[in-house]
Design an enzyme around this catalytic site. Sequence first.
Site, mmCIF file in Angstrom:
data_model
loop_
_atom_site.group_PDB
_atom_site.id
_atom_site.type_symbol
_atom_site.label_atom_id
_atom_site.label_comp_id
_atom_site.label_asym_id
_atom_site.label_seq_id
_atom_site.Cartn_x
_atom_site.Cartn_y
_atom_site.Cartn_z
ATOM 1 N N LYS A 52 0.802 -1.228 0.000
ATOM 2 C CA LYS A 52 0.000 0.000 0.000
ATOM 3 C C LYS A 52 0.833 1.276 0.000
ATOM 4 O O LYS A 52 0.295 2.358 -0.209
ATOM 5 C CB LYS A 52 -1.000 -0.005 1.165
ATOM 6 C CG LYS A 52 -1.986 -1.129 1.145
ATOM 7 C CD LYS A 52 -2.864 -1.205 -0.106
ATOM 8 C CE LYS A 52 -3.687 0.003 -0.388
ATOM 9 N NZ LYS A 52 -4.905 -0.311 -1.175
HETATM 10 N N1 PMP Z 1 -3.129 -7.292 1.479
HETATM 11 C C1 PMP Z 1 -3.057 -6.441 2.506
HETATM 12 C C2 PMP Z 1 -2.387 -6.888 3.764
HETATM 13 C C3 PMP Z 1 -3.635 -5.157 2.404
HETATM 14 O O1 PMP Z 1 -3.570 -4.300 3.439
HETATM 15 C C4 PMP Z 1 -4.286 -4.788 1.200
HETATM 16 C C5 PMP Z 1 -4.880 -3.428 1.057
HETATM 17 N N2 PMP Z 1 -5.984 -3.153 1.872
HETATM 18 C C6 PMP Z 1 -4.354 -5.720 0.159
HETATM 19 C C7 PMP Z 1 -3.746 -6.957 0.335
HETATM 20 C C8 PMP Z 1 -5.129 -5.458 -1.104
HETATM 21 O O2 PMP Z 1 -4.651 -4.453 -1.932
HETATM 22 P P1 PMP Z 1 -5.639 -3.549 -2.780
HETATM 23 O O3 PMP Z 1 -6.236 -2.531 -1.861
HETATM 24 O O4 PMP Z 1 -4.753 -2.931 -3.815
HETATM 25 O O5 PMP Z 1 -6.698 -4.401 -3.389
#
Ligand code: PMP
Length: 339
Positions: free
Chosen positions: A43
């Site tokens: 992120k």
């Molecule tokens: N894995 C973790 C640990 C996350 O914090 C996030 C983001 N909330 C994601 C995966 C997913 O990423 P995205 O928001 O780009 O879908």
Amino acid sequence: MIRNGLVDSIGNTPLIRLKRASEETGCDILGKAEFLNPGQSVKDRAALGIIQDAVARGELKPGGVIVEGTAGNTGIGLALVAAPLGFRTVIVIPETQSQEKKDMLRLAGATLVEVPAVAYANPNNYVKVSGRLAEALAKTEPNGAIWANQFDNVANRQAHIDTTGPEIWEQTQGKVDGFICAVGTGGTLAGIGMALKARNKDIKIGLADPMGAALYSYYTTGELKAEGSSITEGIGQGRITANLVDAPVDAAFQIPDEEALPVVFDLLEHEGLCLGGSSGVNVAGAIRLAKELGPGHTIVTILCDYGTRYQSKLFNPEFLRSKNLPVPEWLERKAEVPN
Ligand code: PMP
């Protein structure tokens, strides 16, 4: 190579061959090591992209406040990037998220607002609270305030179109047959999917969905429907966010915790990779996609964040037992000290 401060240290993460998943499937399973970003998660990229976009559009001014609702990682990225760029952060987080993430947010200088974990339809959902708080602070803060709005702000997926996708293409020299990951906001899946499809439309893009999310059902039947639950954090979406609109998804898999967690434990025990639960969903998804494509293919997935962020949950035998989840034997192993 010298990197110019924290902002310049985000991205360009290694692509790591996952030995056991590759051996099991006869494919090359590669994990993009996003846990090596300065904020220890994928992120950081979205946080930087959102801030740079808001500055470029003239919305975020020096000394301004960035408000966001987050499961934690986006907030950590925003707070760390805000420090050198001269902004402040106010982060709204569901109280069910891990203590480690909350502690890190405070350490990174964020003002934390903890709210009960309620569904998106509820006006007191953390995302909606953060939107209202941003609106209120925009009126009272001397240098203004913005809402990062990671779910529906496409500067999020643009960061992956501009950086993560092209990095994967270059690191594999274009020899990539499939990409798969889970969805929180959808920025990672849609952004990398779009970037790879623009370079080769035959690359298969897969969704790895945890239980309790509605996207597996959406991409297989057209209906948003959720069942079950998951202890994984940061993933599991119930709607089509703006970042997910037009996401090129060719295949979808539902990954229960019982399948994802043994992968997390395995990666730590045998490959020294200490990762959070969503990385387990992703690697389990990569194994499923590899089995569908057959041996000899190259599949890339995301190693989202560092595992110490979940010491009190994922790696805590008592917590696992309370959720009726299997506890790996080595997690409870005690040394026998001779007299
Ligand atoms: N894995 C973790 C640990 C996350 O914090 C996030 C983001 N909330 C994601 C995966 C997913 O990423 P995205 O928001 O780009 O879908």
